[in-house]
Design a protein around this motif. Sequence first.
Motif, PDB file in Angstrom:
ATOM      1  N   SER A 127      -9.881  36.021  52.814  1.00 15.95           N
ATOM      2  CA  SER A 127     -10.461  35.649  51.522  1.00 15.95           C
ATOM      3  C   SER A 127     -11.971  35.556  51.672  1.00 15.95           C
ATOM      4  O   SER A 127     -12.480  35.178  52.734  1.00 15.95           O
ATOM      5  CB  SER A 127      -9.894  34.311  51.032  1.00 15.95           C
ATOM      6  N   GLY A 128     -12.680  35.932  50.626  1.00 14.98           N
ATOM      7  CA  GLY A 128     -14.136  35.946  50.692  1.00 14.98           C
ATOM      8  C   GLY A 128     -14.748  34.611  50.331  1.00 14.98           C
ATOM      9  O   GLY A 128     -14.053  33.617  50.078  1.00 14.98           O
ATOM     10  N   PHE A 129     -16.072  34.581  50.304  1.00 12.34           N
ATOM     11  CA  PHE A 129     -16.817  33.401  49.883  1.00 12.34           C
ATOM     12  C   PHE A 129     -17.167  33.567  48.404  1.00 12.34           C
ATOM     13  O   PHE A 129     -18.081  34.330  48.063  1.00 12.34           O
ATOM     14  CB  PHE A 129     -18.103  33.247  50.698  1.00 12.34           C
ATOM     15  N   VAL A 130     -16.456  32.890  47.538  1.00  7.13           N
ATOM     16  CA  VAL A 130     -16.715  32.923  46.096  1.00  7.13           C
ATOM     17  C   VAL A 130     -16.972  31.490  45.660  1.00  7.13           C
ATOM     18  O   VAL A 130     -16.050  30.675  45.620  1.00  7.13           O
ATOM     19  CB  VAL A 130     -15.524  33.529  45.323  1.00  7.13           C
ATOM     20  N   ASN A 131     -18.214  31.162  45.346  1.00  6.74           N
ATOM     21  CA  ASN A 131     -18.617  29.781  45.098  1.00  6.74           C
ATOM     22  C   ASN A 131     -19.223  29.606  43.712  1.00  6.74           C
ATOM     23  O   ASN A 131     -19.614  30.580  43.055  1.00  6.74           O
ATOM     24  CB  ASN A 131     -19.620  29.343  46.169  1.00  6.74           C
ATOM     25  N   PRO A 132     -19.320  28.359  43.248  1.00  2.53           N
ATOM     26  CA  PRO A 132     -19.801  28.096  41.885  1.00  2.53           C
ATOM     27  C   PRO A 132     -21.261  28.486  41.677  1.00  2.53           C
ATOM     28  O   PRO A 132     -22.073  28.488  42.609  1.00  2.53           O
ATOM     29  CB  PRO A 132     -19.621  26.581  41.733  1.00  2.53           C
ATOM     30  N   VAL A 133     -21.556  28.790  40.424  1.00  2.00           N
ATOM     31  CA  VAL A 133     -22.928  29.047  39.989  1.00  2.00           C
ATOM     32  C   VAL A 133     -23.370  27.821  39.197  1.00  2.00           C
ATOM     33  O   VAL A 133     -22.915  27.599  38.078  1.00  2.00           O
ATOM     34  CB  VAL A 133     -23.000  30.306  39.099  1.00  2.00           C
ATOM     35  N   GLY A 134     -24.229  27.008  39.786  1.00  2.00           N
ATOM     36  CA  GLY A 134     -24.638  25.776  39.135  1.00  2.00           C
ATOM     37  C   GLY A 134     -25.968  25.281  39.659  1.00  2.00           C
ATOM     38  O   GLY A 134     -26.679  25.985  40.400  1.00  2.00           O
ATOM     39  N   ILE A 135     -26.304  24.057  39.315  1.00  2.00           N
ATOM     40  CA  ILE A 135     -27.592  23.471  39.705  1.00  2.00           C
ATOM     41  C   ILE A 135     -27.744  23.399  41.224  1.00  2.00           C
ATOM     42  O   ILE A 135     -28.809  23.761  41.749  1.00  2.00           O
ATOM     43  CB  ILE A 135     -27.754  22.074  39.075  1.00  2.00           C
ATOM     44  N   PRO A 136     -26.743  22.941  41.985  1.00  2.00           N
ATOM     45  CA  PRO A 136     -26.920  22.886  43.436  1.00  2.00           C
ATOM     46  C   PRO A 136     -27.245  24.252  44.046  1.00  2.00           C
ATOM     47  O   PRO A 136     -28.058  24.337  44.974  1.00  2.00           O
ATOM     48  CB  PRO A 136     -25.570  22.363  43.934  1.00  2.00           C
ATOM     49  N   LEU A 137     -26.625  25.313  43.531  1.00  2.00           N
ATOM     50  CA  LEU A 137     -26.905  26.651  44.051  1.00  2.00           C
ATOM     51  C   LEU A 137     -28.365  27.023  43.843  1.00  2.00           C
ATOM     52  O   LEU A 137     -29.047  27.468  44.777  1.00  2.00           O
ATOM     53  CB  LEU A 137     -26.003  27.678  43.358  1.00  2.00           C
ATOM     54  N   VAL A 138     -28.863  26.833  42.634  1.00  2.00           N
ATOM     55  CA  VAL A 138     -30.237  27.229  42.316  1.00  2.00           C
ATOM     56  C   VAL A 138     -31.239  26.395  43.106  1.00  2.00           C
ATOM     57  O   VAL A 138     -32.182  26.927  43.715  1.00  2.00           O
ATOM     58  CB  VAL A 138     -30.488  27.104  40.797  1.00  2.00           C
ATOM     59  N   VAL A 139     -31.043  25.079  43.115  1.00  4.08           N
ATOM     60  CA  VAL A 139     -31.963  24.211  43.862  1.00  4.08           C
ATOM     61  C   VAL A 139     -31.897  24.521  45.358  1.00  4.08           C
ATOM     62  O   VAL A 139     -32.927  24.649  46.032  1.00  4.08           O
ATOM     63  CB  VAL A 139     -31.638  22.728  43.597  1.00  4.08           C
ATOM     64  N   GLY A 140     -30.678  24.635  45.871  1.00  2.99           N
ATOM     65  CA  GLY A 140     -30.516  24.874  47.300  1.00  2.99           C
ATOM     66  C   GLY A 140     -31.100  26.189  47.754  1.00  2.99           C
ATOM     67  O   GLY A 140     -31.763  26.264  48.797  1.00  2.99           O
ATOM     68  N   ALA A 141     -30.880  27.258  46.983  1.00  4.36           N
ATOM     69  CA  ALA A 141     -31.411  28.560  47.374  1.00  4.36           C
ATOM     70  C   ALA A 141     -32.934  28.568  47.342  1.00  4.36           C
ATOM     71  O   ALA A 141     -33.587  29.144  48.224  1.00  4.36           O
ATOM     72  CB  ALA A 141     -30.854  29.642  46.452  1.00  4.36           C
ATOM     73  N   PHE A 142     -33.523  27.923  46.316  1.00  2.00           N
ATOM     74  CA  PHE A 142     -34.990  27.867  46.233  1.00  2.00           C
ATOM     75  C   PHE A 142     -35.568  27.105  47.416  1.00  2.00           C
ATOM     76  O   PHE A 142     -36.535  27.559  48.053  1.00  2.00           O
ATOM     77  CB  PHE A 142     -35.413  27.207  44.920  1.00  2.00           C
ATOM     78  N   VAL A 143     -34.984  25.942  47.712  1.00  2.24           N
ATOM     79  CA  VAL A 143     -35.461  25.129  48.843  1.00  2.24           C
ATOM     80  C   VAL A 143     -35.292  25.890  50.152  1.00  2.24           C
ATOM     81  O   VAL A 143     -36.171  25.863  51.022  1.00  2.24           O
ATOM     82  CB  VAL A 143     -34.711  23.789  48.884  1.00  2.24           C
ATOM     83  N   PHE A 144     -34.174  26.597  50.307  1.00  5.92           N
ATOM     84  CA  PHE A 144     -33.962  27.374  51.525  1.00  5.92           C
ATOM     85  C   PHE A 144     -35.005  28.484  51.638  1.00  5.92           C
ATOM     86  O   PHE A 144     -35.584  28.693  52.718  1.00  5.92           O
ATOM     87  CB  PHE A 144     -32.557  27.986  51.521  1.00  5.92           C
TER      88      PHE A 144
END
Length: 425
Positions: A127-144
């Motif tokens: 099974s692949g990595f299929v994760n939610p699209v939400g505030i944590p994703l956007v904040v986390g990716a920007f910070v990373f």
Amino acid sequence: MSVIGELVGRGITRVPRELECAARRPAAEPAAPAKRVVVVVGLVLAVVLIAAVYRTAGGLMATTGVLGLLLGFTLFHSRFGFTSAWRQLVAVGQGVALRAHMLMLAVACVLFAVVLAGGFGLGATPSGFVNPVGIPLVVGAFVFGMGMQVGGSCASGTLFAVGSGQSAIVLTLFGFIVGSVLAAAHHVFWFVTLPAGPVISLAELFGYPGALMVSLTVMGLVVAATYLVARRRNPPPVADPPTARGLARVWRGSWPIWVGAVVLGVLNAAVLVVSGKPWGVTSAFGLWGAKILGGLGVDVAGWAFWQVPANAAQLAGPVLADRVSVLDFGIIVGALVASAAGGAFVLHRRIPWRLALGAVLGGVAMGYGARLASGCNIGAYFSGVASFSLHGWIWGVTALAGAGAGLWLRPLFGLSNPKPTDSIC
């Protein structure tokens, strides 16, 4: 004296991608002699690692460790970077490395479509990595994305840099672990208090053939965009590293970046088949930090993050039975062997304080951001896109924006950015 020697002599021993870029010489110059003692040490460590994993978790996990070794070997010999790719594009408009990303993603998507649609796995159904699209994703990716420019490497880059002797990058790894632990401590705020975003799978929307066509189309558009940017900005050329000749190039490097892209795509699919999940990196950092705190008497098992059933099982088990940890250890050892074989293994002892501070803070930002975004440049971006999850593409776009912010911060920590007159890598 080589460029590396000059940098070390001045105490500039930071950031593997930058050191690598600074060390690039004309393509005609051969690779340095292999460091045979280090090669032998690396091979012994590889055997010990695989034997220990086999004894702890069995044959499939040991095979996963072998794939980790191959990933580390490939990452180093192809000098495959994520941090530098975005820095080159944002700073001077050079898109060669980003086009290599698209090739890597295309190879992985084709293979993932076959594996996931057919359910081809040696153990559990893949099974692949299929994760939610939400505030944590956007904040986390920007910070990373911001942290990877300040810290000087991404998640996979940190591992292969440590293995290749860049001892200063251990500070980045330390920051990664600290940031991962902090994010785990804040789990309730990000994933319970805030509303959960939708999980969007292109494979569920269009089927695997349709999802593959959509993904390849997007990749083609990204490639076209890099050429348009290059036409407008006239970026500097990409320098070639020294390399062995003939068949020796397989063992001693340096490989063309497109070869690394293809091999990494194939290896990620192999990880999916063998272990049941795609390649990931950063979940292991949080586990290592939690194990350390637990050993010091901190009740991390009581944290909400570690009470999630999958996380609780990870914390309760041995590190050598953790899939991602085994891959990470393999990458470090594989890069050790590759760098020694290519004559590039160098231990550095001195590091200016500003660079050290940037390494730690960048690592903390990446560790924190990766946990919020449910992955890093590998688990969220590479494996997310290959799994036909929309979150992978959103991670890439948002991390690119974060990289732009990181470029502005880099001079504060004694780090330079590419200039139009430079020859870059």
